[in-house]
Write a protein that holds these residues in place. Structure first.
Motif, PDB file in Angstrom:
ATOM      1  N   LEU A 189     -11.698  -1.813  -4.039  1.00 30.69           N
ATOM      2  CA  LEU A 189     -11.349  -2.185  -3.335  1.00 30.69           C
ATOM      3  C   LEU A 189      -9.966  -0.566  -2.706  1.00 30.69           C
ATOM      4  CD1 LEU A 189     -11.899  -6.209  -1.666  1.00 30.69           C
ATOM      5  CD2 LEU A 189     -12.927  -4.122  -0.946  1.00 30.69           C
ATOM      6  N   ALA A 190      -9.098  -1.266  -3.793  1.00 34.58           N
ATOM      7  CA  ALA A 190      -7.450  -0.232  -3.128  1.00 34.58           C
ATOM      8  C   ALA A 190      -7.581   1.073  -3.163  1.00 34.58           C
ATOM      9  CB  ALA A 190      -6.868  -0.254  -4.475  1.00 34.58           C
ATOM     10  N   SER A 200       1.368  -1.118  -0.144  1.00 36.76           N
ATOM     11  CA  SER A 200       0.241  -0.274  -0.283  1.00 36.76           C
ATOM     12  C   SER A 200       1.004   1.130  -0.255  1.00 36.76           C
ATOM     13  CB  SER A 200      -1.275   0.165   0.875  1.00 36.76           C
ATOM     14  OG  SER A 200      -1.472   1.424   0.911  1.00 36.76           O
ATOM     15  N   ILE A 251      -3.736  -6.271  -4.025  1.00 34.14           N
ATOM     16  CA  ILE A 251      -5.253  -7.312  -3.927  1.00 34.14           C
ATOM     17  C   ILE A 251      -5.391  -7.268  -5.291  1.00 34.14           C
ATOM     18  CG2 ILE A 251      -6.637  -4.671  -4.606  1.00 34.14           C
ATOM     19  CD1 ILE A 251      -7.516  -7.602  -2.092  1.00 34.14           C
ATOM     20  N   PHE A 306      -6.357  -6.765   4.316  1.00 33.18           N
ATOM     21  CA  PHE A 306      -5.633  -7.442   3.358  1.00 33.18           C
ATOM     22  C   PHE A 306      -4.484  -8.252   3.497  1.00 33.18           C
ATOM     23  CE2 PHE A 306      -9.038  -4.285   2.898  1.00 33.18           C
ATOM     24  CZ  PHE A 306      -9.575  -5.186   2.091  1.00 33.18           C
ATOM     25  N   THR A 349      -4.991  -1.268   1.775  1.00 35.72           N
ATOM     26  CA  THR A 349      -5.295  -2.202   1.040  1.00 35.72           C
ATOM     27  C   THR A 349      -4.486  -2.831   0.032  1.00 35.72           C
ATOM     28  OG1 THR A 349      -7.599  -1.523   1.061  1.00 35.72           O
ATOM     29  CG2 THR A 349      -6.685  -3.155  -0.647  1.00 35.72           C
ATOM     30  N   ALA A 378      -6.864  -2.423   7.834  1.00 39.80           N
ATOM     31  CA  ALA A 378      -7.238  -2.845   6.274  1.00 39.80           C
ATOM     32  C   ALA A 378      -5.464  -3.384   5.600  1.00 39.80           C
ATOM     33  CB  ALA A 378      -7.114  -1.620   5.329  1.00 39.80           C
ATOM     34  N   THR A 379      -4.171  -2.665   6.574  1.00 33.55           N
ATOM     35  CA  THR A 379      -2.871  -3.624   6.246  1.00 33.55           C
ATOM     36  C   THR A 379      -2.642  -4.610   6.747  1.00 33.55           C
ATOM     37  OG1 THR A 379      -2.172  -1.473   6.590  1.00 33.55           O
ATOM     38  CG2 THR A 379      -1.064  -3.004   6.894  1.00 33.55           C
TER      39      THR A 379
END
Length: 264
Positions: free
Chosen positions: A157-158, A22, A168, A124, A163, A120-121
């Motif tokens: 989702l990015a 990310s 992803i 995902f 993410t 998220a980190t």
């Protein structure tokens, strides 16, 4: 920003844009954790230009073949593996492009907090790990319209910081059975229109508003982002099939845990 901050942020953009960890998270964190000033729209445009240039130059042969084959396919020249790949890149870009237009303000207002990045980190990261453990051996030539749509939906989702767009999309491609190298290649090719569109949008915002421009910092930022992104792509493609994505997952879990412990 001073020269040191410019170089650090440009390096972060170049190194993390194409790694599954990310880039948005790493660019947001210096401001929130270290108290650095926001880099501003002009700098965002500069580093986007740098990373876009890196991926286009690195894949210049593929990009040229895809463009020629795509033009041939729309002018009656027939379909080929390269023309289909070009179509799948375009198809997979549409969902994220539409989501970005519709949800950009919502994301900017509500999803740039440190706890969101941490969640998220970690979350995902687990998704990427699971996808990397699945059986995969398909090549790019086997991609279908359905595959392109599903990878494009995953790319939406990015928009959530933390993410990872590359993470992803690579995970989605792996879950569909692509081998690691071709999953990464498709993700990198898919970055060209999405980074280009994001850069164009930021450029429009920059031009249409009153933005102070430090040209020296922008040139440095563009050059550093280009060089670091180019080297990152070359390195990642060399090692991903051999070592897989587990080291990046471990990094994500560690980073997420530190954020939750010390900054939330």
């Amino acid at each position: 920003m001073d020269l040191f901050q410019t170089i650090v942020l440009a390096l972060l953009q170049g190194l993390t844009e194409f790694l599954p960890i990310s880039s948005s998270a790493h660019l947001i964190l210096p401001a929130q954790v270290l108290g650095w000033p926001d880099q501003g729209l002009a700098f965002d445009v500069a580093v986007h230009v740098g990373t876009l240039g890196a991926v286009v130059v690195f894949f210049r042969g593929d990009v040229g073949n895809m463009i020629r084959a795509w033009l041939a396919s729309v002018t009656g020249g027939g379909a080929s593996d390269d023309s289909r790949l070009a179509w799948w890149v375009l198809v997979a870009t549409v969902p994220a492009g539409l989501a970005g237009i519709v949800l950009n303000d919502v994301v900017e207002s509500h999803f740039r907090a440190t706890w969101v990045i941490a969640a998220a980190t970690i979350g995902f990261g687990v998704v990427i790990f699971v996808a990397d453990q699945l059986k995969h051996g398909r090549g790019l030539a086997s991609l279908t319209l359905k595959d392109a749509v599903l990878i494009g939906l995953a790319q939406m989702l990015a928009l959530i910081p933390g993410t990872s767009r590359s993470g992803i999309t690579i995970a989605a491609a792996l879950a569909l059975g692509l081998n690691r190298t071709d999953a990464a290649r498709f993700s990198f090719l898919l970055s060209i229109p999405i980074i280009g569109a994001a850069g164009a949008l930021k450029l429009w915002e920059c031009v249409s508003g009153e933005v102070d421009v430090d040209w020296q910092m922008l040139i440095v930022g563009t050059a550093v982002a280009f060089a670091s992104a180019y080297l990152c792509i070359a390195w990642f493609l060399k090692i991903v099939e051999r070592i897989g994505l587990t080291p990046f997952v471990i990094y994500r879990l560690g980073l997420g845990a530190l954020l939750l412990i010390f900054f939330v």
